[in-house]
Design a protein around this motif. Structure first.
Motif, PDB file in Angstrom:
ATOM      1  N   CYS A  91       1.102  -1.372  -0.284  1.00  0.00           N
ATOM      2  CA  CYS A  91       0.176  -0.049  -0.062  1.00  0.00           C
ATOM      3  C   CYS A  91       1.083   1.229   0.241  1.00  0.00           C
ATOM      4  CB  CYS A  91      -0.272  -0.057   1.538  1.00  0.00           C
ATOM      5  SG  CYS A  91      -2.339   1.465   1.087  1.00  0.00           S
ATOM      6  N   SER A  92       0.693   2.201  -0.956  1.00  0.00           N
ATOM      7  CA  SER A  92       1.046   3.337  -1.173  1.00  0.00           C
ATOM      8  C   SER A  92       1.021   4.259   0.269  1.00  0.00           C
ATOM      9  CB  SER A  92       1.713   3.917  -2.184  1.00  0.00           C
ATOM     10  OG  SER A  92       0.511   4.812  -3.040  1.00  0.00           O
ATOM     11  N   GLU A  95      -1.755   6.122  -0.107  1.00  0.00           N
ATOM     12  CA  GLU A  95      -3.498   5.100  -0.431  1.00  0.00           C
ATOM     13  C   GLU A  95      -4.045   5.130   0.946  1.00  0.00           C
ATOM     14  OE1 GLU A  95      -2.636   1.859  -4.219  1.00  0.00           O
ATOM     15  OE2 GLU A  95      -1.074   2.063  -3.156  1.00  0.00           O
ATOM     16  N   ILE A  96      -2.682   5.034   1.790  1.00  0.00           N
ATOM     17  CA  ILE A  96      -3.112   4.452   3.480  1.00  0.00           C
ATOM     18  C   ILE A  96      -4.537   5.109   3.162  1.00  0.00           C
ATOM     19  CG2 ILE A  96      -2.265   4.656   5.138  1.00  0.00           C
ATOM     20  CD1 ILE A  96       0.150   4.639   4.086  1.00  0.00           C
ATOM     21  N   VAL A  99      -8.003   3.222   2.790  1.00  0.00           N
ATOM     22  CA  VAL A  99      -8.692   2.332   3.340  1.00  0.00           C
ATOM     23  C   VAL A  99      -8.881   2.486   4.873  1.00  0.00           C
ATOM     24  CG1 VAL A  99      -7.468  -0.350   3.911  1.00  0.00           C
ATOM     25  CG2 VAL A  99      -5.918   1.409   1.859  1.00  0.00           C
ATOM     26  N   ILE A 136      -4.091  -5.424   6.578  1.00  0.00           N
ATOM     27  CA  ILE A 136      -2.785  -5.382   5.778  1.00  0.00           C
ATOM     28  C   ILE A 136      -2.940  -6.878   4.892  1.00  0.00           C
ATOM     29  CG2 ILE A 136      -0.274  -5.577   5.636  1.00  0.00           C
ATOM     30  CD1 ILE A 136      -1.553  -2.788   8.057  1.00  0.00           C
ATOM     31  N   MET A 139      -4.886  -7.156   2.073  1.00  0.00           N
ATOM     32  CA  MET A 139      -4.379  -6.633   0.742  1.00  0.00           C
ATOM     33  C   MET A 139      -3.526  -7.725   0.933  1.00  0.00           C
ATOM     34  SD  MET A 139      -4.473  -2.644   2.306  1.00  0.00           S
ATOM     35  CE  MET A 139      -4.417  -1.625   0.230  1.00  0.00           C
ATOM     36  N   GLU A 140      -1.491  -7.762   1.642  1.00  0.00           N
ATOM     37  CA  GLU A 140      -0.742  -8.361   0.904  1.00  0.00           C
ATOM     38  C   GLU A 140      -1.248 -10.151  -0.394  1.00  0.00           C
ATOM     39  OE1 GLU A 140       3.167 -10.100   2.332  1.00  0.00           O
ATOM     40  OE2 GLU A 140       1.780 -10.758   3.633  1.00  0.00           O
ATOM     41  N   ARG A 145      -5.945  -3.029  -4.703  1.00  0.00           N
ATOM     42  CA  ARG A 145      -5.644  -1.568  -3.815  1.00  0.00           C
ATOM     43  C   ARG A 145      -7.269  -1.130  -3.841  1.00  0.00           C
ATOM     44  NH1 ARG A 145       0.826  -2.236  -5.101  1.00  0.00           N
ATOM     45  NH2 ARG A 145       0.955  -0.202  -3.393  1.00  0.00           N
ATOM     46  N   PRO A 146      -6.941  -0.086  -2.621  1.00  0.00           N
ATOM     47  CA  PRO A 146      -8.019   0.803  -2.783  1.00  0.00           C
ATOM     48  C   PRO A 146      -8.236   1.885  -3.812  1.00  0.00           C
ATOM     49  CG  PRO A 146      -6.479   1.612  -2.002  1.00  0.00           C
ATOM     50  CD  PRO A 146      -5.919   0.367  -2.146  1.00  0.00           C
ATOM     51  N   TRP A 172     -12.597  -2.018  -4.105  1.00  0.00           N
ATOM     52  CA  TRP A 172     -10.964  -2.146  -3.909  1.00  0.00           C
ATOM     53  C   TRP A 172     -10.668  -2.338  -5.876  1.00  0.00           C
ATOM     54  CZ3 TRP A 172      -8.175  -2.350  -0.340  1.00  0.00           C
ATOM     55  CH2 TRP A 172      -8.545  -2.989   1.016  1.00  0.00           C
TER      56      TRP A 172
END
Length: 430
Positions: A91-92, A95-96, A99, A136, A139-140, A145-146, A172
């Motif tokens: 997550c960049s 982008e945080i 989320v 998290i 996402m992994e 990605r959001p 997403w």
């Protein structure tokens, strides 16, 4: 398929499995075993066991500070999670904030996330961290990605077509295909399988329930995935990755805590916080004592408001002006204007609540009625005020009221700039 391909990583096996699945038209789990055998393993489970023991994991720390007024105690909670990649690859920074569960988080070092919001208790702090960890690892595992354009996750790109059982949605997209994916987690008792199935058939969408306990409320809220079935997206592979999380040991109960607890607000520094700048960033903003200046007063986590007060009656009249403009938004008020005015009234309501005390046990007005609710119902006396003949005149008057009541400072200028932007948007639309 090229038989000379011998993948040497889990991701490589997964990529090969995707090709095998398409070329041979076999289930995803069988394709994973075939790809693992091509890499000289007995099956996919054997490959996982062998390769995971060799890989270098990345430890990510998450920290929340809390203050319990009832118990008159403070503390800090820190938890860690092992990731296959650095968090920045999951997550960049930009982008945080998109989320759910991470919106008040800052990446203060490559291995450390800090919540700037001060939790109201130790229980609340732990629950915040556990929800963030679940998000998290989701996402992994999925690579999703959001998505900022929330409407893109619905049929015909309109929220009017949301699934009947939708609740607690997150939005997403898959970076490799661009496919929009809706995830929602309703309370178990509110799920309507018949209506959901009818919705799925009507829109030709995939709608799957995961075996994983989910992000929002494990044990109470099942996780559903919905996405367009007409674009050839491999939803089976996505569900396999999500369902696989059910075999991962999780700590979902704040009482079964495995993190670090400290009974004060001593700053936690992660191993990668090496520079003085890293150490300064590691301090949560909610734990920093901020001073008033000649022009502004601190409030909230990091906000500041003018060091002056608007009379409550003026707030009421200003609220009527803004609500009257917003309630005439169709077809007269463009979205660019209404979006700015929503920010303006939200900020002014915060200032008003900081400036004036409201008691639930008296006949005081409900503060939310000042800038929200129907303009003719919430504050009948003020709603009878003489309103300007058009929306632009109303906003010009609103801007003047803000400038008269508050001293010149950055927070006031931000508000007046938003109002000016709304005026320009209305002029362009007319």
């Amino acid at each position: 398929m090229n038989k000379s391909i011998r993948p040497s990583s889990i991701n490589g096996i997964k990529r090969l499995a995707k090709d095998i699945k398409i070329s041979r038209s076999i289930p995803h789990h069988k394709a994973l075993d075939e790809a693992a055998r091509a890499a000289s393993f007995q099956n996919f489970r054997h490959a996982l066991k062998q390769l995971q023991s060799k890989r270098q994991l990345h430890t990510l720390y998450l920290t929340v500070y809390w203050s319990d007024r009832d118990e008159r105690s403070i503390g800090r909670e820190t938890i860690s999670v092992e990731l296959e990649s650095a968090f920045s690859a999951v997550c960049s920074r930009s982008e945080i904030r998109e989320v759910r569960g991470l919106h008040s988080v800052r990446l203060v070092a490559d291995d450390h996330l800090v919540f700037d919001l001060l939790a109201s208790s130790q229980k609340s702090a732990r629950e915040m961290l556990l929800k963030s960890v679940r998000t998290i690892i989701f996402m992994e595992a999925t690579g999703l990605r959001p998505l900022r354009k929330l409407h893109a996750t619905y049929p015909q790109k309109t929220q009017a077509n949301k699934p009947p059982s939708q609740d607690h949605p997150t939005h997403w997209y898959d970076p490799s295909s661009g496919q929009a994916v809706l995830v929602y987690e309703p309370y178990g008792g509110s799920v309507s399988p018949e209506k959901d199935e009818s919705w799925r058939n009507a829109h030709n969408w995939h709608l799957r329930r995961s075996a994983w306990s989910g992000m929002y409320f494990p044990g109470r809220c099942p996780l559903f995935v919905a996405t367009d079935a007409s674009k050839g997206f491999d939803v089976d592979s996505l569900m396999d990755r999500i369902d696989a999380l059910s075999s991962r040991s999780e700590n979902n109960d704040w009482r079964d805590w495995t993190g670090i607890s400290v009974p004060d607000h001593e700053t936690f520094f992660s191993p990668l916080a090496k520079s003085s700048q890293d150490r300064r960033r590691a301090k949560a903003k909610s734990t920093i004592y901020r001073m008033s200046s000649s022009k502004t007063i601190p409030y909230g986590v990091e906000e500041r408001r003018p060091n002056s007060v608007m009379l409550l009656q003026s707030h009421k009249e200003l609220g009527v002006l803004i609500k009257a403009v917003l309630e005439s938004r169709y077809p007269y008020i463009p979205f660019a204007a209404s979006r700015r005015l929503d920010i303006v009234r939200s900020t002014l309501e915060n200032w008003m609540c900081a400036e004036h005390r409201f008691s639930r046990n008296s006949n005081d007005i409900n503060p939310i009625d000042v800038y929200y609710s129907n303009v003719h119902e919430a504050l009948p006396t003020e709603s009878c005020l003489h309103l300007p003949t058009n929306n632009i005149e109303s906003l010009v008057l609103a801007k003047e009221m803000v400038q008269i009541a508050y001293n010149d400072c950055a927070p006031r200028r931000e508000i007046t700039h938003k109002i000016e932007g709304a005026i320009r948007a209305i002029k362009r639309h007319s």
